[in-house]
Design a protein around this motif. Structure first.
Motif, PDB file in Angstrom:
ATOM      1  N   HIS A   1      28.110 -19.022  37.187  1.00  0.00           N
ATOM      2  CA  HIS A   1      29.205 -18.854  38.140  1.00  0.00           C
ATOM      3  C   HIS A   1      28.587 -18.576  39.496  1.00  0.00           C
ATOM      4  O   HIS A   1      27.668 -17.762  39.610  1.00  0.00           O
ATOM      5  N   ARG A   2      29.099 -19.247  40.508  1.00  0.00           N
ATOM      6  CA  ARG A   2      28.647 -19.019  41.877  1.00  0.00           C
ATOM      7  C   ARG A   2      29.891 -18.951  42.747  1.00  0.00           C
ATOM      8  O   ARG A   2      30.777 -19.792  42.626  1.00  0.00           O
TER       9      ARG A   2
ATOM     10  N   GLN B   1      37.297 -16.948  34.970  1.00  0.00           N
ATOM     11  CA  GLN B   1      38.279 -15.939  35.370  1.00  0.00           C
ATOM     12  C   GLN B   1      37.661 -14.550  35.334  1.00  0.00           C
ATOM     13  O   GLN B   1      37.936 -13.717  36.197  1.00  0.00           O
ATOM     14  N   ALA B   2      36.816 -14.283  34.333  1.00  0.00           N
ATOM     15  CA  ALA B   2      36.176 -12.970  34.227  1.00  0.00           C
ATOM     16  C   ALA B   2      35.256 -12.724  35.416  1.00  0.00           C
ATOM     17  O   ALA B   2      35.260 -11.642  36.000  1.00  0.00           O
ATOM     18  N   MET B   3      34.462 -13.717  35.802  1.00  0.00           N
ATOM     19  CA  MET B   3      33.536 -13.542  36.931  1.00  0.00           C
ATOM     20  C   MET B   3      34.295 -13.405  38.246  1.00  0.00           C
ATOM     21  O   MET B   3      33.917 -12.608  39.110  1.00  0.00           O
ATOM     22  N   GLN B   4      35.389 -14.133  38.413  1.00  0.00           N
ATOM     23  CA  GLN B   4      36.223 -13.969  39.608  1.00  0.00           C
ATOM     24  C   GLN B   4      36.817 -12.565  39.643  1.00  0.00           C
ATOM     25  O   GLN B   4      36.909 -11.947  40.699  1.00  0.00           O
TER      26      GLN B   4
ATOM     27  N   PHE C   1      25.973 -14.987  42.299  1.00  0.00           N
ATOM     28  CA  PHE C   1      25.582 -15.978  41.300  1.00  0.00           C
ATOM     29  C   PHE C   1      25.221 -15.239  40.013  1.00  0.00           C
ATOM     30  O   PHE C   1      24.575 -14.194  40.054  1.00  0.00           O
ATOM     31  N   VAL C   2      25.655 -15.798  38.889  1.00  0.00           N
ATOM     32  CA  VAL C   2      25.260 -15.244  37.591  1.00  0.00           C
ATOM     33  C   VAL C   2      25.061 -16.392  36.600  1.00  0.00           C
ATOM     34  O   VAL C   2      25.788 -17.394  36.640  1.00  0.00           O
TER      35      VAL C   2
ATOM     36  N   PRO D   1      35.385  -4.057  35.790  1.00  0.00           N
ATOM     37  CA  PRO D   1      35.959  -4.388  34.481  1.00  0.00           C
ATOM     38  C   PRO D   1      34.870  -4.513  33.417  1.00  0.00           C
ATOM     39  O   PRO D   1      33.778  -5.014  33.697  1.00  0.00           O
ATOM     40  N   TRP D   2      35.189  -4.058  32.239  1.00  0.00           N
ATOM     41  CA  TRP D   2      34.348  -4.183  31.047  1.00  0.00           C
ATOM     42  C   TRP D   2      33.069  -3.351  31.113  1.00  0.00           C
ATOM     43  O   TRP D   2      32.216  -3.465  30.254  1.00  0.00           O
TER      44      TRP D   2
END
Length: 156
Positions: free
Chosen positions: A4-5, A134-137, A114-115, A32-33
């Protein structure tokens, strides 16, 4: 496997956003999490700039029925507003991520995140794969909401 970037313009200066992301110990308060965080060590980065540091930290992530802890090495470069994270041990095959902030002439900053990671557990990988973007956003938004709570509405 999933990457994800994301690049966003934020109304806060790069220094404030950098400081917020570098404060790993406070992640459970807003991220979150993230069930727990502990900074094991923090020392000057060998061969780095005068203010660069390397931190080792443990995070506990909790997602649905999964609860896993992992260790990471975080390289903090405050003079260039960059944070690089690499995985040391835990439930991943690998994990690399980074944040880069730069001040904008009109005020505020540009934040880039970035991940890239893969879980060892195929079931967990499949579960996160379905909601990964959605989780990274949501993670990036959590930092933005934290900045608003700490710093107010910002410059812009």
């Amino acid at each position: 496997m999933p990457t994800h970037r994301e690049k966003r313009r934020l109304p806060w200066p790069a220094r404030q956003m950098y400081d917020l992301v570098a404060d790993v110990a406070r992640y459970p308060e807003f991220l979150p999490w993230t069930a727990a965080a502990r900074v094991r060590s923090r020392k000057p980065l060998p061969g780095g700039g005068p203010h660069d540091e390397v931190m080792e930290a443990d995070l506990v992530i909790s997602f649905r029925v999964f609860r896993e802890s992992f260790a990471s090495r975080v390289v903090l470069r405050p003079d260039t507003y960059r944070i690089d994270t690499e995985y040391l041990d835990g439930p991943f095959r690998y994990l690399k991520s980074w944040w880069q902030f730069r001040d904008l002439p009109e005020g505020g900053c540009e934040a880039e995140f970035f991940v890239d990671f893969e879980f060892r557990n195929a079931v967990l990988q499949k579960v996160i794969g379905v909601v990964f973007n959605q989780a990274m956003q949501r993670v990036v938004r959590a930092f933005e909401e934290r900045a608003r709570a700490l710093y107010g509405p910002g410059e812009g």
